[in-house]
Design a protein around this motif. Structure first.
Motif, PDB file in Angstrom:
ATOM      1  N   LEU A 101      11.990   7.923  -0.459  1.00  0.00           N
ATOM      2  CA  LEU A 101      12.142   7.546   1.000  1.00  0.00           C
ATOM      3  C   LEU A 101      11.096   5.877   1.331  1.00  0.00           C
ATOM      4  O   LEU A 101      11.267   5.243   1.682  1.00  0.00           O
ATOM      5  CB  LEU A 101      12.437   8.725   2.380  1.00  0.00           C
ATOM      6  N   VAL A 102       9.816   6.785   1.159  1.00  0.00           N
ATOM      7  CA  VAL A 102       8.945   5.777   1.161  1.00  0.00           C
ATOM      8  C   VAL A 102       8.393   4.175   1.288  1.00  0.00           C
ATOM      9  O   VAL A 102       8.380   3.408   0.888  1.00  0.00           O
ATOM     10  CB  VAL A 102       7.209   6.762   0.842  1.00  0.00           C
ATOM     11  N   PHE A 103       9.048   5.037  -0.914  1.00  0.00           N
ATOM     12  CA  PHE A 103       9.172   3.387  -2.014  1.00  0.00           C
ATOM     13  C   PHE A 103       9.970   2.676  -0.745  1.00  0.00           C
ATOM     14  O   PHE A 103      10.318   1.413  -1.444  1.00  0.00           O
ATOM     15  CB  PHE A 103       9.741   4.349  -3.094  1.00  0.00           C
TER      16      PHE A 103
ATOM     17  N   ALA B 226       0.644  -1.378   0.328  1.00  0.00           N
ATOM     18  CA  ALA B 226       0.265   0.136   0.511  1.00  0.00           C
ATOM     19  C   ALA B 226       0.750   1.486  -0.034  1.00  0.00           C
ATOM     20  O   ALA B 226       0.349   1.943  -0.773  1.00  0.00           O
ATOM     21  CB  ALA B 226      -0.740   0.305   1.043  1.00  0.00           C
ATOM     22  N   ALA B 227       1.941   1.347   0.590  1.00  0.00           N
ATOM     23  CA  ALA B 227       2.369   2.319   0.957  1.00  0.00           C
ATOM     24  C   ALA B 227       2.928   2.905  -0.094  1.00  0.00           C
ATOM     25  O   ALA B 227       3.999   3.957  -1.068  1.00  0.00           O
ATOM     26  CB  ALA B 227       3.559   1.951   2.153  1.00  0.00           C
ATOM     27  N   MET B 228       3.987   1.552  -0.804  1.00  0.00           N
ATOM     28  CA  MET B 228       4.687   1.590  -2.480  1.00  0.00           C
ATOM     29  C   MET B 228       4.227   2.162  -3.495  1.00  0.00           C
ATOM     30  O   MET B 228       4.417   3.061  -4.041  1.00  0.00           O
ATOM     31  CB  MET B 228       5.661   0.330  -2.770  1.00  0.00           C
ATOM     32  N   PHE B 229       2.717   1.474  -3.275  1.00  0.00           N
ATOM     33  CA  PHE B 229       2.021   2.200  -4.245  1.00  0.00           C
ATOM     34  C   PHE B 229       1.863   3.632  -4.316  1.00  0.00           C
ATOM     35  O   PHE B 229       1.220   4.773  -5.578  1.00  0.00           O
ATOM     36  CB  PHE B 229       0.766   1.024  -4.488  1.00  0.00           C
ATOM     37  N   MET B 230       1.466   4.463  -3.262  1.00  0.00           N
ATOM     38  CA  MET B 230       1.209   5.326  -2.588  1.00  0.00           C
ATOM     39  C   MET B 230       2.467   6.273  -3.418  1.00  0.00           C
ATOM     40  O   MET B 230       2.481   7.263  -3.937  1.00  0.00           O
ATOM     41  CB  MET B 230       0.773   5.554  -1.315  1.00  0.00           C
TER      42      MET B 230
END
Length: 410
Positions: free
Chosen positions: A306-308, A273-277
């Motif tokens: 950073l999130v990715f 979920a974090a990666m798609f965002m």
């Protein structure tokens, strides 16, 4: 033995569903504004997400085969409707393909449920534990569920669907929708086919092929969302390794495999979920979705990157993430069961995963030959994604209480 329901595992999955759907709904508010999505279509996102949440929670809490089946069908129809929301030719084509595939799975599952009803009027999982099913029934049912979870080799509908969908839709689909079919598959096997050892081994090999094939195709992609979509195919493969390690093995190995699979479900849902965002923010900033357009992103969008990266840490299974703890337990289970082939598969899959992740980063830190126009996405998009990525990391640090709630196999 019946599959447990409304227990610690079910409560965990319902909490996970609430968290991811809620985060996707909040993310969708700012994302759809920033991406200039059609307003009338945008307004349908939230009621469809609410219905999807209700169907998923019903499935995870139910101990009845018919209720699980109906909840899975509602989940699939909501997912199709969400895929069609953009209204673009690509989303229409991907949505039609997804609808065709999920209906194909339904056409396999419906006669399976009807046959069970002819054998046992009470279709609660407790009562079904006394029913003996034929090999053909198990094969048909498993094929239908593999289609719905995008299991290899029945995964062809997944990458185009993710590529054409809005980011909040790709988020809930990769994180939750395909897990619903996996949940029902585990429910069916633990209740009706605990002695089908050769079938469990076959599913394990299909999972192994998914890990290798999905990772290789992710490495070959030229579109950023394509990389993340094919990585989902590979991640489903890791979940399928539960089957050969759960059936016909010693209690210690089966328990470790069971706990690792569900911890992997939780970690993957949060990280994906974090990666798609993060991908959504990067595409918004670039105004394009290809990897070549990532040039200079490392300097100008550090938070999105950073999130990715944090999400990738968990998906690759690096410490201290939940993915690391889950993979460690999975490897331990394979060693205890003396099924060394899965150890090799996990190791190779992790290396291939690192290859496609670092390929993305390589593009991000290439200095562009000329200055590129890049819009700055709303910071709230990255904050929501960052919290999910940190939760995926925290799942590793909080593995003990999570594993305690997951408990042992039925």
């Amino acid at each position: 033995m019946p599959f447990p329901h409304a227990d610690g595992l079910s409560l965990l999955l319902m909490a996970l569903t609430t968290l991811v759907v809620g985060a996707s709904a909040l993310h969708g508010v700012r994302y759809l504004q920033a991406s200039d999505a059609p307003r009338r279509r945008s307004l349908l996102l939230w009621p469809l997400l609410a219905l999807l949440w209700l169907a998923l929670c019903t499935l995870f809490a139910s101990g009845h085969m018919v209720v699980q089946y109906l909840a899975l069908e509602v989940t699939a129809l909501c997912a199709v409707a969400l895929m069609l929301l953009p209204g673009s030719p690509a989303s229409q084509e991907a949505g039609r393909r997804y609808l065709l595939c999920t209906l194909s799975g339904s056409l396999l599952l419906l006669p399976s449920v009807a046959w069970l009803a002819s054998q046992q009027p009470d279709l609660s999982l407790v009562a079904l534990a006394e029913v003996e099913v034929a090999p053909w029934w198990l094969a048909v049912t498993s094929a239908g569920l593999l289609i719905k979870m995008a299991g290899f080799p029945l995964h062809g509908w997944l990458p185009p669907a993710h590529a054409a969908a809005w980011v909040p839709v790709s988020t809930v689909h990769a994180a939750l929708v395909i897990k619903a079919a996996f949940f029902m598959a585990v429910s069916v096997w633990t209740t009706l086919a605990p002695a089908a050892l050769s079938g469990a081994q076959l599913i394990g090999w299909l999972g192994s092929l998914a890990i290798i094939w999905g990772s290789l195709l992710a490495w070959r992609q030229t579109e950023l969302k394509g990389v993340v979509a094919y990585s989902t195919v590979a991640q489903v493969g890791y979940l399928l390794l539960l089957f050969p390690l759960l059936f016909g093995t010693a209690e210690a190995a089966a328990t470790l495999a069971w706990q690792s699979a569900w911890l992997l479900v939780i970690s993957h849902a949060l990280a994906k979920a974090a990666m798609f965002m993060a991908v959504g923010s990067l595409v918004l900033a670039m105004g394009r979705g290809d990897l070549a357009g990532l040039s200079g992103v490392g300097q100008r969008l550090p938070l999105s990157l950073l999130v990715f990266g944090l999400a990738a840490v968990s998906l690759l299974g690096l410490p201290p993430s939940g993915g690391f703890t889950a993979k460690w337990m999975l490897l331990h289970a394979a060693i205890l069961a003396q099924q060394w082939q899965w150890v090799v598969v996990v190791a190779v899959g992790t290396l291939l995963g690192a290859a496609y992740v670092f390929r993305v980063f390589r593009y991000c830190f290439v200095v562009p030959e000329q200055e590129q126009t890049m819009r700055v996405p709303p910071v709230s998009l990255d904050i929501i994604a960052l919290l999910l990525a940190l939760a995926a990391m925290g799942a590793g640090l909080a593995a003990a209480p999570l594993v305690s709630l997951i408990g042992g196999p039925p």
